[in-house]
Scaffold this motif. Structure first.
Motif, short mmCIF file in Angstrom:
data_model
loop_
_atom_site.label_atom_id
_atom_site.label_comp_id
_atom_site.label_asym_id
_atom_site.label_seq_id
_atom_site.Cartn_x
_atom_site.Cartn_y
_atom_site.Cartn_z
N GLU A 13 1.88 -9.96 -4.52
CA GLU A 13 2.71 -9.68 -5.70
C GLU A 13 1.96 -8.79 -6.68
N ILE A 14 0.67 -9.06 -6.84
CA ILE A 14 -0.11 -8.24 -7.79
C ILE A 14 -0.15 -6.79 -7.32
N MET A 15 -0.27 -6.60 -5.99
CA MET A 15 -0.29 -5.22 -5.48
C MET A 15 1.02 -4.51 -5.79
N LEU A 16 2.13 -5.22 -5.61
CA LEU A 16 3.43 -4.60 -5.92
C LEU A 16 3.52 -4.23 -7.40
N ASN A 17 3.05 -5.15 -8.24
CA ASN A 17 3.17 -4.89 -9.67
C ASN A 17 2.29 -3.73 -10.11
N ALA A 18 1.14 -3.57 -9.44
CA ALA A 18 0.28 -2.43 -9.76
C ALA A 18 1.05 -1.13 -9.51
N ALA A 19 1.77 -1.08 -8.39
CA ALA A 19 2.57 0.12 -8.11
C ALA A 19 3.63 0.30 -9.17
N ALA A 20 4.22 -0.82 -9.64
CA ALA A 20 5.25 -0.71 -10.68
C ALA A 20 4.66 -0.13 -11.96
N ILE A 21 3.43 -0.53 -12.31
CA ILE A 21 2.79 0.01 -13.52
C ILE A 21 2.68 1.53 -13.40
N LEU B 162 -1.68 7.10 1.83
CA LEU B 162 -1.35 5.70 1.57
C LEU B 162 0.12 5.42 1.87
N SER B 163 0.98 6.40 1.52
CA SER B 163 2.40 6.13 1.69
C SER B 163 2.80 6.14 3.16
N LEU B 164 1.92 6.67 4.04
CA LEU B 164 2.24 6.61 5.48
C LEU B 164 2.01 5.22 6.06
N SER B 165 1.22 4.37 5.36
CA SER B 165 0.77 3.12 5.98
C SER B 165 1.94 2.21 6.32
N GLY B 166 2.97 2.19 5.49
CA GLY B 166 4.11 1.33 5.79
C GLY B 166 4.78 1.71 7.09
N PHE B 167 4.83 3.02 7.37
CA PHE B 167 5.47 3.47 8.60
C PHE B 167 4.54 3.24 9.79
N PHE B 168 3.23 3.38 9.55
CA PHE B 168 2.28 3.05 10.61
C PHE B 168 2.44 1.60 11.03
N VAL C 190 0.84 -1.20 0.00
CA VAL C 190 0.00 0.00 0.00
C VAL C 190 0.87 1.25 0.00
N MET C 191 1.94 1.20 0.81
CA MET C 191 2.86 2.33 0.87
C MET C 191 3.49 2.58 -0.49
N LEU C 192 3.87 1.50 -1.17
CA LEU C 192 4.52 1.65 -2.48
C LEU C 192 3.56 2.28 -3.48
N PHE C 193 2.28 1.86 -3.41
CA PHE C 193 1.30 2.46 -4.32
C PHE C 193 1.15 3.95 -4.03
N GLY C 194 1.18 4.29 -2.74
CA GLY C 194 1.14 5.70 -2.38
C GLY C 194 2.33 6.46 -2.92
N PHE C 195 3.52 5.86 -2.82
CA PHE C 195 4.73 6.47 -3.39
C PHE C 195 4.54 6.71 -4.87
#
Lengths: 473, 115
Positions: free
Chosen positions: B37-45, A204-210, A165-170
């Motif tokens: 893994e799918i969540m990570l790849n979504a971020a990569a997209i 979203l990017s705060l969630s990893g630190f939370f 989730v954090m990565l998606f926020g990033f």
């Protein structure tokens, strides 16, 4: 051109990890591993303290070495050293796995040091992942207990989900600004924090630190992981890992430049929720490690008060709170390690008559629990005073009142533990609590630190303020 | 860029939600890891799309690192799954060592080929 001198503490830690890697390859010799860990961690602590004055940017500007990061590195390293001090009786881990245990501990420390210095979203993500993966495996290393795999897997799934989730926020933040460097984001974020895309990405990017700090929606792993992990690993999660999480969370929130009202509301919500949930759940815990886990959740809520105030005193208060949490939680875990038999988990009743069996340890526990409950003159009181003052300056009186109610609730379960240690006489013949001379000195030093932090906190507060001065716009 | 960035972002969001639903709802340890893994790849997209939008190489660098991290994550996760399978003979997260899953309930989808 990279100035490698600035990177020496990290390189040293990497080399120490390499030493343990070579130990892993040979036959298991627990005594040698422990001695090597003591020497290497003590030397590393000295090295980190010596490098506290370094300043500069390395690796094309993605790695920032300044007073803020260096003091946090000292704190993280002292957490590592203190945990190694407890490893004389590492009966919670299989003997053939000791060198792997130290290897992972070293790697995790290295990753947290990187975390304290990273100012680029990529370095942030990579170092957070390295430290998490080491901890997932460390939690799993507990010997003999049949219930160890499930909590470790639960910890892994929650951590991986939070970091995804954090990565998606990033990714959203990067997509909105076209830059992943914090120095550039710091100029652009405050003006655009109210845009829905930026706001969503940021929260979203705060969630990893939370997750790292065990704040409310991401705290469910804490009790199970603390309970299932070897005592030393729980101590490490409660001390060094929390300090690193505070370091990076303060850096992230400082990006908003105090402009994000909506972000502040999100933070207020998680802060109130995690103190209340942590304190209420801790009331009914019997196992000391579970109790400490829920108390960590509650304390994460208090730390958030300082961070969300987003003023100089709030940041300094959060940093100071990190230091005080480390000292107090370490003392609690020292008692757990010493009072437990063969690495088993213990209930509060197992502490009965502790003041006869180990007076110094009992006194340290008394001060630590008073500190956690925020009673003067201990370091915990000063820390709470700082964060509450910061919130008052921002006009958040009601938040402070809610927090005070929570402090009163928390008194109940801290005093229950104290009652067991001081007023309950143990039935039958209790196990002797043998405290070696170095450990007695360590307990004495902790007592001194806790009292000094309550009576003369001036120097530490000035240090915390000068550390965080660079974070303010 | 022919495809606008908003579309890439939308695709990323949909894939991310699918991964999250997979993680939250499936009762199979393997599928939980697949969802992560799918969540990570979504971020990569989204990273790659944003990198193209701004004409920077950073987005693609991020994607490369995400692939590496995902590999590390699978290695840790699968090791734990193998341990759990050895103890419980099942990939269902609700079966524990104490209460083995009865034969009638939802079992692992794969046929038991292990020891």
């Amino acid at each position: 051109m990279t100035d490698w001198i600035l990177f020496i503490p990290e390189l040293y830690t990497l080399a120490a990890a390499g030493v343990f890697f070579f130990f892993c390859l040979g036959r298991a010799r627990p005594g040698r591993d422990y001695a090597a860990a003591m020497v290497l961690s003590a030397a590393g602590l000295v090295l980190t303290v010596c490098s506290a004055g370094f300043e500069g940017l390395i690796f094309e500007g993605v790695y920032r070495v300044d007073l803020y990061s260096q003091v946090f590195k000292v704190l993280i390293y002292s957490g590592f050293f203190l945990v190694v001090c407890l490893c004389a009786d590492l009966s919670g881990v299989d003997e053939t796995r000791h060198s792997e245990f130290y290897l992972l501990l070293c790697l995790c420390t290295l990753a947290m040091m990187l975390l304290a210095s990273s100012v680029h979203l990529l370095t942030l993500y990579i170092s957070l992942e390295i430290s998490s993966y080491s901890l997932y495996v460390l939690v799993y290393l507990r010997r003999g207990s049949s219930q160890r795999v499930k909590p470790a897997f639960q910890y892994f799934v929650m951590g991986a989900a939070a970091s995804a989730v954090m990565l998606f926020g990033f990714a959203l933040v990067y997509g909105a600004f076209g830059s992943a460097h914090m120095a550039e984001l710091m100029h652009q974020v405050p003006a655009r924090i109210h845009e829905p895309l930026v706001f969503t990405g940021f929260v979203l990017s705060l969630s990893g630190f939370f997750f790292k700090l065990a704040v409310f929606p991401f705290h469910f792993w804490a009790p199970d992981a603390y309970e299932a992990a070897p005592h030393q690993v729980s101590a490490y999660i409660a001390t060094a890992s929390k300090v690193a999480a505070i370091a990076i969370l303060v850096r992230m929130i400082a990006l908003t430049g105090g402009q994000g009202d909506r972000v502040a509301w999100v933070l207020i919500f998680v802060s109130v929720a995690s103190m209340t949930a942590g304190n209420l759940a801790a009331l009914i815990q019997k196992d000391i490690k579970r109790l400490l886990a829920f108390s960590s959740v509650a304390h994460a809520g208090y730390v958030m008060i300082g961070i969300l105030s987003a003023n100089a005193m709030g940041y300094a208060g959060a940093v100071f709170y990190g230091l005080s949490l480390m000292v107090m939680k370490f003392v609690c875990f020292m008692v757990v390690v010493k009072a437990s038999d063969g690495g088993r988990n213990i209930d509060t009743e197992a502490l009965a008559g502790l003041h006869h069996r180990a007076p110094v340890l009992a006194l340290a526990l008394l001060l630590a629990l008073f500190g956690l409950a925020g009673i003067p003159p201990t370091i915990g009181f000063t820390a709470k005073l700082l964060v509450f003052r910061a919130a008052m300056d921002q006009g958040l009186l009601w938040l402070v009142i809610v927090a005070m109610f929570n402090v009163v609730i928390s008194l109940y379960y801290y005093l229950l533990v104290l009652k067991a240690a001081y007023y309950t006489e143990s039935e039958g013949r209790p196990r002797e609590v043998a405290l070696s001379v170095p450990l007695k000195c360590l307990a004495g030093a902790m007592i001194f630190l806790m009292v000094a932090g309550g009576l003369w906190p001036g120097y530490m507060i000035v240090l915390a303020e000068s550390m965080t001065a660079g974070l303010l716009p | 860029m022919i495809v606008p960035y908003t579309h890439v972002m939308l695709l990323g969001a949909i894939v991310f939600l699918m991964g999250m639903i997979c993680t939250l709802t499936r009762r199979n340890l393997m599928m939980i890891i697949v969802g992560l893994e799918i969540m990570l790849n979504a971020a990569a997209i989204v990273f790659v799309g944003a990198g193209l939008e701004f004409g920077q190489i950073e987005g693609q660098v991020m994607a490369l690192f995400i692939v590496a991290v995902a590999a590390a994550e699978v290695s840790v996760g699968l090791a734990m799954v193998v341990c759990i399978y050895r103890q419980t003979q099942s990939l269902d997260p609700q079966c524990t060592e104490d209460s083995r899953c009865p034969a009638g309930t939802e079992k692992a989808s794969e046929p038991a080929s292990g020891p």
